[in-house]
Design a protein around this motif. Structure first.
Motif, PDB file in Angstrom:
ATOM      1  N   PRO B 310       0.794  -1.238   0.000  1.00  0.00           N
ATOM      2  CA  PRO B 310       0.000   0.000   0.000  1.00  0.00           C
ATOM      3  C   PRO B 310       0.823   1.284   0.000  1.00  0.00           C
ATOM      4  O   PRO B 310       0.345   2.307  -0.489  1.00  0.00           O
ATOM      5  CB  PRO B 310      -0.853  -0.111   1.273  1.00  0.00           C
ATOM      6  CG  PRO B 310      -0.297  -1.244   2.055  1.00  0.00           C
ATOM      7  CD  PRO B 310       0.463  -2.118   1.132  1.00  0.00           C
ATOM      8  N   ALA B 311       2.053   1.249   0.527  1.00  0.00           N
ATOM      9  CA  ALA B 311       2.876   2.460   0.495  1.00  0.00           C
ATOM     10  C   ALA B 311       3.070   2.922  -0.953  1.00  0.00           C
ATOM     11  O   ALA B 311       3.240   4.108  -1.227  1.00  0.00           O
ATOM     12  CB  ALA B 311       4.231   2.218   1.145  1.00  0.00           C
ATOM     13  N   TYR B 312       3.044   1.985  -1.869  1.00  0.00           N
ATOM     14  CA  TYR B 312       3.176   2.311  -3.286  1.00  0.00           C
ATOM     15  C   TYR B 312       1.823   2.300  -3.990  1.00  0.00           C
ATOM     16  O   TYR B 312       1.460   3.236  -4.698  1.00  0.00           O
ATOM     17  CB  TYR B 312       4.142   1.327  -3.971  1.00  0.00           C
ATOM     18  CG  TYR B 312       5.545   1.521  -3.471  1.00  0.00           C
ATOM     19  CD1 TYR B 312       6.394   2.429  -4.093  1.00  0.00           C
ATOM     20  CD2 TYR B 312       6.020   0.825  -2.352  1.00  0.00           C
ATOM     21  CE1 TYR B 312       7.684   2.653  -3.610  1.00  0.00           C
ATOM     22  CE2 TYR B 312       7.298   1.041  -1.866  1.00  0.00           C
ATOM     23  CZ  TYR B 312       8.127   1.955  -2.497  1.00  0.00           C
ATOM     24  OH  TYR B 312       9.383   2.185  -2.036  1.00  0.00           O
ATOM     25  N   SER B 313       1.054   1.225  -3.778  1.00  0.00           N
ATOM     26  CA  SER B 313      -0.165   1.046  -4.578  1.00  0.00           C
ATOM     27  C   SER B 313      -1.222   2.095  -4.257  1.00  0.00           C
ATOM     28  O   SER B 313      -2.150   2.277  -5.042  1.00  0.00           O
ATOM     29  CB  SER B 313      -0.736  -0.345  -4.344  1.00  0.00           C
ATOM     30  OG  SER B 313      -1.189  -0.478  -3.017  1.00  0.00           O
ATOM     31  N   SER B 314      -1.092   2.781  -3.128  1.00  0.00           N
ATOM     32  CA  SER B 314      -2.103   3.795  -2.829  1.00  0.00           C
ATOM     33  C   SER B 314      -1.567   5.198  -3.071  1.00  0.00           C
ATOM     34  O   SER B 314      -2.269   6.178  -2.812  1.00  0.00           O
ATOM     35  CB  SER B 314      -2.570   3.655  -1.381  1.00  0.00           C
ATOM     36  OG  SER B 314      -1.497   3.934  -0.523  1.00  0.00           O
ATOM     37  N   THR B 315      -0.335   5.320  -3.566  1.00  0.00           N
ATOM     38  CA  THR B 315       0.216   6.667  -3.753  1.00  0.00           C
ATOM     39  C   THR B 315       0.708   6.946  -5.168  1.00  0.00           C
ATOM     40  O   THR B 315       0.479   8.039  -5.691  1.00  0.00           O
ATOM     41  CB  THR B 315       1.409   6.919  -2.800  1.00  0.00           C
ATOM     42  OG1 THR B 315       2.433   5.957  -3.084  1.00  0.00           O
ATOM     43  CG2 THR B 315       0.992   6.817  -1.344  1.00  0.00           C
ATOM     44  N   VAL B 316       1.401   5.983  -5.773  1.00  0.00           N
ATOM     45  CA  VAL B 316       2.045   6.291  -7.061  1.00  0.00           C
ATOM     46  C   VAL B 316       0.982   6.482  -8.146  1.00  0.00           C
ATOM     47  O   VAL B 316       0.168   5.598  -8.389  1.00  0.00           O
ATOM     48  CB  VAL B 316       3.042   5.184  -7.454  1.00  0.00           C
ATOM     49  CG1 VAL B 316       3.630   5.460  -8.843  1.00  0.00           C
ATOM     50  CG2 VAL B 316       4.156   5.077  -6.423  1.00  0.00           C
ATOM     51  N   GLU B 317       0.997   7.653  -8.757  1.00  0.00           N
ATOM     52  CA  GLU B 317       0.039   7.943  -9.830  1.00  0.00           C
ATOM     53  C   GLU B 317       0.565   7.382 -11.145  1.00  0.00           C
ATOM     54  O   GLU B 317       1.744   7.525 -11.453  1.00  0.00           O
ATOM     55  CB  GLU B 317      -0.164   9.461  -9.952  1.00  0.00           C
ATOM     56  CG  GLU B 317      -0.865  10.061  -8.747  1.00  0.00           C
ATOM     57  CD  GLU B 317      -0.461  11.510  -8.506  1.00  0.00           C
ATOM     58  OE1 GLU B 317      -0.914  12.392  -9.249  1.00  0.00           O
ATOM     59  OE2 GLU B 317       0.333  11.747  -7.572  1.00  0.00           O
ATOM     60  N   MET B 318      -0.331   6.764 -11.881  1.00  0.00           N
ATOM     61  CA  MET B 318       0.124   6.051 -13.070  1.00  0.00           C
ATOM     62  C   MET B 318      -0.960   6.012 -14.129  1.00  0.00           C
ATOM     63  O   MET B 318      -2.157   6.013 -13.822  1.00  0.00           O
ATOM     64  CB  MET B 318       0.479   4.620 -12.668  1.00  0.00           C
ATOM     65  CG  MET B 318       1.337   3.909 -13.671  1.00  0.00           C
ATOM     66  SD  MET B 318       1.703   2.231 -13.094  1.00  0.00           S
ATOM     67  CE  MET B 318       0.464   1.355 -14.000  1.00  0.00           C
ATOM     68  N   ALA B 319      -0.545   5.976 -15.383  1.00  0.00           N
ATOM     69  CA  ALA B 319      -1.459   5.637 -16.475  1.00  0.00           C
ATOM     70  C   ALA B 319      -0.767   4.570 -17.303  1.00  0.00           C
ATOM     71  O   ALA B 319       0.440   4.662 -17.547  1.00  0.00           O
ATOM     72  CB  ALA B 319      -1.766   6.858 -17.326  1.00  0.00           C
ATOM     73  N   SER B 320      -1.499   3.520 -17.659  1.00  0.00           N
ATOM     74  CA  SER B 320      -0.906   2.522 -18.555  1.00  0.00           C
ATOM     75  C   SER B 320      -1.752   2.428 -19.819  1.00  0.00           C
ATOM     76  O   SER B 320      -2.954   2.669 -19.801  1.00  0.00           O
ATOM     77  CB  SER B 320      -0.786   1.178 -17.859  1.00  0.00           C
ATOM     78  OG  SER B 320      -2.033   0.557 -17.799  1.00  0.00           O
ATOM     79  N   PHE B 321      -1.090   2.079 -20.919  1.00  0.00           N
ATOM     80  CA  PHE B 321      -1.700   2.195 -22.247  1.00  0.00           C
ATOM     81  C   PHE B 321      -1.652   0.860 -22.983  1.00  0.00           C
ATOM     82  O   PHE B 321      -0.671   0.118 -22.900  1.00  0.00           O
ATOM     83  CB  PHE B 321      -0.955   3.249 -23.075  1.00  0.00           C
ATOM     84  CG  PHE B 321      -0.885   4.573 -22.381  1.00  0.00           C
ATOM     85  CD1 PHE B 321      -1.893   5.505 -22.524  1.00  0.00           C
ATOM     86  CD2 PHE B 321       0.172   4.869 -21.522  1.00  0.00           C
ATOM     87  CE1 PHE B 321      -1.849   6.717 -21.853  1.00  0.00           C
ATOM     88  CE2 PHE B 321       0.225   6.077 -20.844  1.00  0.00           C
ATOM     89  CZ  PHE B 321      -0.785   7.009 -21.011  1.00  0.00           C
ATOM     90  N   HIS B 322      -2.730   0.586 -23.703  1.00  0.00           N
ATOM     91  CA  HIS B 322      -2.757  -0.601 -24.542  1.00  0.00           C
ATOM     92  C   HIS B 322      -3.496  -0.260 -25.841  1.00  0.00           C
ATOM     93  O   HIS B 322      -4.164   0.769 -25.931  1.00  0.00           O
ATOM     94  CB  HIS B 322      -3.430  -1.758 -23.789  1.00  0.00           C
ATOM     95  CG  HIS B 322      -3.160  -3.105 -24.382  1.00  0.00           C
ATOM     96  ND1 HIS B 322      -2.148  -3.349 -25.277  1.00  0.00           N
ATOM     97  CD2 HIS B 322      -3.799  -4.303 -24.222  1.00  0.00           C
ATOM     98  CE1 HIS B 322      -2.158  -4.621 -25.631  1.00  0.00           C
ATOM     99  NE2 HIS B 322      -3.158  -5.225 -25.005  1.00  0.00           N
ATOM    100  N   SER B 323      -3.387  -1.145 -26.815  1.00  0.00           N
ATOM    101  CA  SER B 323      -3.822  -0.829 -28.173  1.00  0.00           C
ATOM    102  C   SER B 323      -4.286  -2.089 -28.879  1.00  0.00           C
ATOM    103  O   SER B 323      -3.866  -3.195 -28.528  1.00  0.00           O
ATOM    104  CB  SER B 323      -2.623  -0.223 -28.903  1.00  0.00           C
ATOM    105  OG  SER B 323      -2.787  -0.278 -30.288  1.00  0.00           O
ATOM    106  N   THR B 324      -5.147  -1.920 -29.888  1.00  0.00           N
ATOM    107  CA  THR B 324      -5.508  -3.072 -30.736  1.00  0.00           C
ATOM    108  C   THR B 324      -4.560  -3.227 -31.922  1.00  0.00           C
ATOM    109  O   THR B 324      -4.728  -4.124 -32.730  1.00  0.00           O
ATOM    110  CB  THR B 324      -6.939  -2.902 -31.299  1.00  0.00           C
ATOM    111  OG1 THR B 324      -6.999  -1.672 -32.032  1.00  0.00           O
ATOM    112  CG2 THR B 324      -7.981  -2.883 -30.197  1.00  0.00           C
TER     113      THR B 324
END
Lengths: 508, 508
Positions: B310-324
């Motif tokens: 949780p020290a990471y999973s509740s703080t680090v802001e992220m966007a991940s991308f996928h495509s067809t």
């Protein structure tokens, strides 16, 4: 809501990560990305057509599904020109060809007409690996651009169109934003100013906010059927030259949200004005097939420009836009469109081509669809009769609905509605009692938003308040699409009329 | 080619219309829009994947068609990851459902498998008016977003994914640019800095130039299979803090153009670094199914983030991308994609939703396609066997081609090629003789462009010079896709090898 938007500035003084130390000594930092340190131009973007009222409409739909009791059983979303969502059926020919392009094994199927197969084969042959799953050229598939150019030539009585000047796009919105992006430059008083009509389609104000350009508002004349007066353009540009560099004039014809169709004379005056004031013309002509009123006719800016002779046709820089989303086909979901650029500096054109290449290409199914729209079945082809029957039925129904809307709204005391000469919307003026205006202010809403929210809660009808498009100070409007099926439209019009009377009484 | 791009400035001092008077007294003004007064950020955009060499390849194709004699009969475009253009056949199931969605009359046709019909009905029911021609919600069709969330959960071993955090997009490029746009703010030393790998996929540098953001380059370690070293990230961010505000770290895994697959340890280190340095993480994971090398495995940033506690999973802001567009399907033309945002400030999310609404919605056929990719046929469904056969064949062939490419290139003196662990490209290093470097400079070209142009003219093979992706000073590379069919790829590899030997001899 609709005046000037200034060049970029930042909302917070510094965006460096702040370190705050908690009592346990662990540094406690806020989010990297917050409302205060995000792109301030994006914050300024507003897009009423899908704004707060539409979100509330979505919530109400969910509540209805969950069994919450309401004075209505369904939400009618008359906020957006979304023909298929309103029950309009797709044109068979278009969809047959798209199915054939998607799954070419169907080319062996005898159920499909030969002209549909022929079109599909031609499109597939122009695709990499004969698949609509390959990227196209960034400017669009060459044979589609050729067909677009031929369509424009035919529409404009033979005035030549060069496929090299055609750029296919992801709907017209994409091309409009790209063109504006090319044109924006300078800081402070040198910042690019862009003239847009008020009322306007809010894509324009949103794009200008995003780009940090200066919006220059010119007002359409509601008392004269929302017509455009060059004296008003002159007033607006002269005032704007005090604080920015006006470089662009945007026109929507037929009008959105206002539904007027410009006369040939008006277009000529606008072109002359653009030349005199040294402005780049952007002609949004996505409703070019949607003209209903007697005596009205669509004149393309390009045709008028070329008829004005070489002093104009060889100098005035212009881009015009079209889309697969409107007209008789209403294929919004495919995001097809194109722009034609005229008299554009070749070096700038090279930059434009480079810019669109970064996004690789517009969606290929939308390009295929556009090809069919500009190259429909011909009289000697097997699909011609069905195609024409379907096309004519859609356009005739729209004309009837345009007439009906004007008639019914004008019977309501306190509602004034210009004829819907073209496009797909009515933008009636509504008289709001002072008590309603006061009540809205009390609740922190603009008065026409207050009105539309009440209508939504009481009748389940979703409209867009006029403030989302811009309107003269002290006047109030809403935009409603005329797309619902005729019988449903009649009910909607009656409900709005009844609501208006009730609302007026409540606040009198 | 790849260092820092500074914040916006204008190329000419003033953009006001200049009036020059001709001898006949008629005012003579230049174009409204010229290279000098257009958006200077757009001028700075470069996108090598579709740059000068690709334009020359197009010209040569035209010349071949016109009968001009060349030392080859066709141009092989190995510059771009365009699977169908290279002859890869579409996956039948995907196209069957798309055909059914396009022309729902086919639902009555017994030729289509029941699971394809079921998927099509489900998609159509989620569309306005049951038509893919209606606009969808701007964030994407709700049931598709739910399917994406379930796909992510399954991929990541049960770590929850919320459909409200999924945004469908027009290919991954669109989502990446949108996310960067949100993050850019400030002027001068406060301007947002964005860390990107060198070599990089030039969408990133192009978007940063367009947005006037500061590019912060961190170098991948070619000697260690293009791996990412946190010490290098630290060096880059510390240097950048002197002149900008680093806020974003972009990672491409599996790598483009470099083909490396990051280890779980590396990803953990990167996440720790992002947290320490207070950076927003952007994880470009469009090649997540394209992993070939033994011992390599795709680890999603999201999964690793949540496994770090949780020290990471509740703080680090992220966007991940996928495509067809990539993986086994390679459906580039449909422009389908999504991003998942994690730990994003809810107010910023509302702004993101508003921003995407201006473009109305991503192409609906692409959304439908994405739904099939994240929700493919299951073992008890009639299309399962064919689907798996087709999918496996594509991925097995790619693995074989990855191996072959490394092997053949490493046999050539002066060519050094890291293993293609994943993605679809090889980025070999080429030793260029000093005389060739001098000759290139004489002709005003960067040396690897000179090399690639010669290859194109002599062998008809179109590659992208390494300078278009960035590389360490004094090193030279090219990017080649491994997508051509195996037999053709062998010929291409042989031709490039022969050319390299010949080129080296010529300039020695």
């Amino acid at each position: 809501s609709s005046v000037v938007i200034y060049a970029p500035l930042c909302l917070s003084d510094s965006h460096r990560a702040l370190s705050v130390t908690k009592s346990n000594g662990v540094p406690c930092r806020g989010k990297v990305l917050t409302l205060d340190n995000m792109n301030p131009n994006v914050r300024r973007v507003e897009y009423a057509v899908r704004g707060a009222i539409v979100q509330r409409a979505g919530q109400i739909e969910k509540e209805l599904k969950e069994g919450v009791k309401k004075p209505f059983t369904e939400v009618i979303k008359a906020n957006i020109g979304d023909a298929h969502a309103m029950g309009q059926k797709p044109i068979s020919f278009l969809r047959q060809v798209l199915a054939l392009c998607s799954y070419p094994e169907l080319l062996e199927d005898n159920k499909f007409p030969e002209d549909a197969k022929h079109r599909a084969r031609r499109i597939l042959e122009a695709c990499g690996g004969h698949s609509i799953g390959a990227y196209s050229a960034s400017q669009g598939i060459e044979c589609v651009r050729q067909d677009v150019a031929r369509y424009i030539e035919k529409r404009d009585g033979g005035i030549p169109s060069n496929p090299d000047n055609i750029y296919l796009s992801t709907g017209a919105s994409d091309a409009i934003v790209t063109m504006l992006k090319l044109l924006v430059c300078g800081e402070g008083r040198d910042r690019t100013g862009v003239m847009i009509s008020i009322p306007q389609y809010p894509l324009y104000s949103a794009a200008l906010a995003d780009l940090g350009a200066v919006q220059i508002s010119y007002y359409l004349d509601e008392d004269k059927c929302w017509s455009l007066d060059v004296a008003e353009l002159k007033r607006a540009v002269d005032a704007a030259r005090q604080h920015c560099n006006p470089r662009v004039l945007c026109i929507i014809n037929p009008g959105n949200p206002t539904g007027q169709v410009q006369s040939r004379q008006c277009i000529e005056d606008v072109i002359r004005f653009a030349k005199e004031e040294h402005l780049f013309l952007m002609a949004d002509e996505v409703y070019q097939d949607n003209v209903y009123a007697e005596g009205c006719k669509f004149h393309s800016f390009k045709k008028v420009l070329f008829e004005m002779g070489p002093a104009y046709s060889s100098t005035v820089e212009m881009a015009s836009f079209h889309s697969t989303s409107k007209c008789y086909m209403g294929e919004c979901g495919f995001r097809g469109g194109y722009m034609e650029v005229i008299n554009m500096d070749p070096e700038v054109k090279a930059q434009l081509t480079k810019l669109v290449s970064v996004r690789l290409c517009p969606p290929v199914p939308g390009q295929a669809l556009l090809d069919l729209v500009v190259n429909p079945p011909q009289p000697d082809e097997p699909s011609y009769n069905t195609f024409m029957k379907e096309r004519t039925a859609v356009l005739a129904a729209l004309a009837e609905k345009a007439r009906l809307t004007e008639q019914i709204f004008n019977e309501v005391p306190g509602v004034t509605c210009n004829p819907v000469q073209g496009a797909m919307y009515t933008f009636p003026r509504i008289a709001l009692p002072q008590k309603a205006i006061d009540k809205a202010k009390e609740e922190g809403q603009v008065p026409d938003m207050f009105y539309c929210m009440r209508l939504l809660e009481e009748e389940g009808i979703c409209l867009v308040p006029g403030s989302g498009f811009g309107q003269r100070e002290g006047t109030f409007h809403f935009r409603m699409t005329i797309l619902p099926p005729t019988e449903k439209l009649k009910i909607v019009l009656q409900k709005i009329s009844d609501f208006h009377v009730r609302f007026t009484q409540e606040f009198s």
